[in-house]
Motif scaffolding. Sequence first.
Motif, short mmCIF file in Angstrom:
data_model
loop_
_atom_site.label_atom_id
_atom_site.label_comp_id
_atom_site.label_asym_id
_atom_site.label_seq_id
_atom_site.Cartn_x
_atom_site.Cartn_y
_atom_site.Cartn_z
N PRO A 127 109.61 0.62 -18.08
CA PRO A 127 109.14 1.16 -16.69
C PRO A 127 107.79 0.91 -16.21
O PRO A 127 106.95 0.53 -16.97
CB PRO A 127 109.37 2.70 -16.88
CG PRO A 127 110.13 2.70 -18.32
CD PRO A 127 109.59 1.58 -18.99
N PRO A 128 107.61 0.55 -14.87
CA PRO A 128 106.68 0.49 -14.13
C PRO A 128 105.21 1.17 -14.84
O PRO A 128 104.22 0.59 -14.81
CB PRO A 128 106.84 0.74 -12.70
CG PRO A 128 108.29 0.50 -12.63
CD PRO A 128 108.83 1.05 -13.82
N ALA A 129 105.58 2.63 -14.96
CA ALA A 129 104.22 3.19 -15.37
C ALA A 129 103.81 2.89 -16.87
O ALA A 129 102.72 2.73 -16.94
CB ALA A 129 104.51 4.70 -15.31
N VAL A 130 104.81 2.48 -17.71
CA VAL A 130 104.58 2.15 -19.21
C VAL A 130 103.97 0.67 -19.07
O VAL A 130 103.02 0.15 -19.96
CB VAL A 130 105.58 2.13 -19.96
CG1 VAL A 130 105.40 1.91 -21.35
CG2 VAL A 130 106.32 3.58 -19.90
N THR A 131 104.42 -0.26 -18.15
CA THR A 131 103.73 -1.43 -17.92
C THR A 131 102.17 -1.62 -17.63
O THR A 131 101.59 -2.30 -18.18
CB THR A 131 104.72 -2.31 -16.95
OG1 THR A 131 105.92 -2.66 -17.44
CG2 THR A 131 104.07 -3.51 -16.64
N ALA A 132 101.99 -0.65 -16.56
CA ALA A 132 100.80 -0.52 -16.27
C ALA A 132 99.75 0.01 -17.68
O ALA A 132 98.68 -0.32 -17.50
CB ALA A 132 100.63 0.37 -15.13
N GLN A 133 100.06 0.80 -18.27
CA GLN A 133 99.57 1.32 -19.36
C GLN A 133 99.32 0.04 -20.38
O GLN A 133 98.30 0.00 -21.10
CB GLN A 133 100.25 2.53 -20.12
CG GLN A 133 100.27 3.64 -19.32
CD GLN A 133 101.03 4.85 -19.89
OE1 GLN A 133 101.71 4.91 -21.28
NE2 GLN A 133 101.23 5.84 -19.19
N ALA A 134 100.48 -0.71 -20.62
CA ALA A 134 100.39 -1.68 -21.46
C ALA A 134 99.13 -2.76 -20.95
O ALA A 134 98.49 -3.31 -21.82
CB ALA A 134 101.57 -2.33 -21.79
N ILE A 135 99.29 -2.97 -19.87
CA ILE A 135 98.20 -4.19 -19.43
C ILE A 135 96.73 -3.46 -19.49
O ILE A 135 95.95 -4.17 -19.94
CB ILE A 135 98.49 -4.38 -17.89
CG1 ILE A 135 99.85 -5.13 -17.67
CG2 ILE A 135 97.43 -5.14 -17.29
CD1 ILE A 135 100.59 -5.35 -16.50
N ALA A 136 96.67 -2.17 -19.24
CA ALA A 136 95.22 -1.73 -19.48
C ALA A 136 94.83 -2.07 -20.88
O ALA A 136 93.78 -2.04 -21.43
CB ALA A 136 95.31 -0.11 -19.02
N ALA A 137 95.82 -1.59 -22.01
CA ALA A 137 95.74 -1.78 -23.20
C ALA A 137 95.33 -2.90 -23.76
O ALA A 137 94.52 -3.28 -24.65
CB ALA A 137 96.67 -1.18 -23.93
N LEU A 138 95.91 -4.05 -23.00
CA LEU A 138 95.70 -5.52 -23.19
C LEU A 138 94.30 -5.86 -23.28
O LEU A 138 93.74 -6.82 -23.80
CB LEU A 138 96.45 -6.50 -22.47
CG LEU A 138 97.98 -6.45 -23.07
CD1 LEU A 138 98.74 -7.26 -22.12
CD2 LEU A 138 98.02 -6.99 -24.64
N HIS A 139 93.31 -5.12 -22.56
CA HIS A 139 91.96 -5.42 -22.19
C HIS A 139 91.13 -5.14 -23.36
O HIS A 139 90.08 -5.68 -23.50
CB HIS A 139 91.49 -4.49 -20.97
CG HIS A 139 91.85 -5.17 -19.55
ND1 HIS A 139 93.13 -4.83 -19.18
CD2 HIS A 139 91.13 -5.97 -18.68
CE1 HIS A 139 93.31 -5.50 -17.86
NE2 HIS A 139 92.01 -5.83 -17.54
#
Length: 475
Positions: free
Chosen positions: A128-140
């Motif tokens: 889902p878009p919200a989880v994708t955004a969290q995953a991208i933040a974690a990738l930093h």
Amino acid sequence: METTSTDKTSAENTGAGTTGMESIGTLVVLGATGDLTSRLLLPGLGRLLTEQPGRRIRLIGADLAPRDSQQWADTVRAAFDSVEATGPAVDHVLAHAEYLVTDAASAEDLQQVLASATGIPALYFALPPAVTAQAIAALHEVALPEGTVLALEKPFGVDRASAAALNRQLASLVEEDQVFRVDHFLGKSTVLNILGLRFANYLFEPLLNRDHVAKVEIVYDEQLGLENRAGYYDRAGAMVDMIQSHLLQVMALVTMDAPQSVHATDLRAAKTEALRAVRPFGGDPVAASRRARYTAGTIEDRRLPSYVEEHGVDPERDTETLAEVTLESSTWRWSGVPFTLRSGKALGAARRDIAITFREVPHLPTGLDGHLEPTVLRLCLKPDAMVLELNVNGPGDPFVLDRGRLTADFGAGRLNPYGEVLHGLLDRDPSLSLSGAAAEHAWGVVDQIRAAWQSGQVPLEEYPAGSPGPQNWQS
């Protein structure tokens, strides 16, 4: 008159990259236990590997659900079997399939996943878009291997501001050509069919402008209802689900100028410039848009409940199941030509096409009579075909005009849409991917219209399931 084109879509058997770069070594699916993965992504991969028996990749499934690698391999095998996928590449993936219990929002878990990858990894966010955004933040907080590719499903953000913010986050992780904003709706065959018809035929391209075209309709009407998709659809509606995510990209292919090549850099730049020019027709998002949702009705032998009575729907959201917007391209070529984009669910008839209606003849010689309508060039989507509707002298009395149709079947590509998306992804070829700027421009158009809707200036109308839409919409 009917003609059939040859099948021009070929898939390399060697698995070598088409861009001259090293291909992806490991495909990581975040959200591996979801419906998108089993229903669309894995069957597409199976078709691709069948066509490319020489390709070798590893497949890692990652999700919160407690599974093991054997269960994941069984899921992959079932999806492959659904498309009769066979061959050495398929066998290799099944033999080396791996599953890792993963919280996509956890940097530690994502680091573990990437540590298990071999070669250049591609992370596919089937989330889902919200989880994708969290995953991208974690990738930093993760050390990404060089060349890592990130593939994101639509919708890309929820509005222009969030899309821009997501673009900034992605730009701080990887280069733009390592970001794949996936639009499976426009597989490579469909894109090249439209571009080929426009730019490889002198007959049509000189006529596709404001001097000769009266209007363009891009329509994707479905007979299907909600089909248990309330979790996503009730928050998106027809505007975001189809018009923002897909039909605006189709409009860009129709309005764009000829690119220097169909390679990623040139094609994406041409599409981005085309989207930059799109605005509500006449600059008035109220007059240029309509919305409605279905009530109870019957489609063929299926009885559908009212949308607001579907499981998981919140009636207070006022979600539209039918949206229609009229846009224009503020360019020298197209200025003043209305482009009507429409998509809806639970309609009486399915329609999926681009209809380019030419201007009427300035004068019909006296003595000719009969059925006279403007010429229409219709590009059918899924399956791809072309129909040219024009006036011809009818049978019998040659002075009486009738309607004739010239048809051409473009022929299906060897790969299904997700197979074509994965082909580009694994070869690191972003030709089918939407650029970050294009995503922001698309949201900018939609944001103007949704603001008018949210202010109450555009009423939410109703139509019975199985009908053509609201009665007052019928022309």
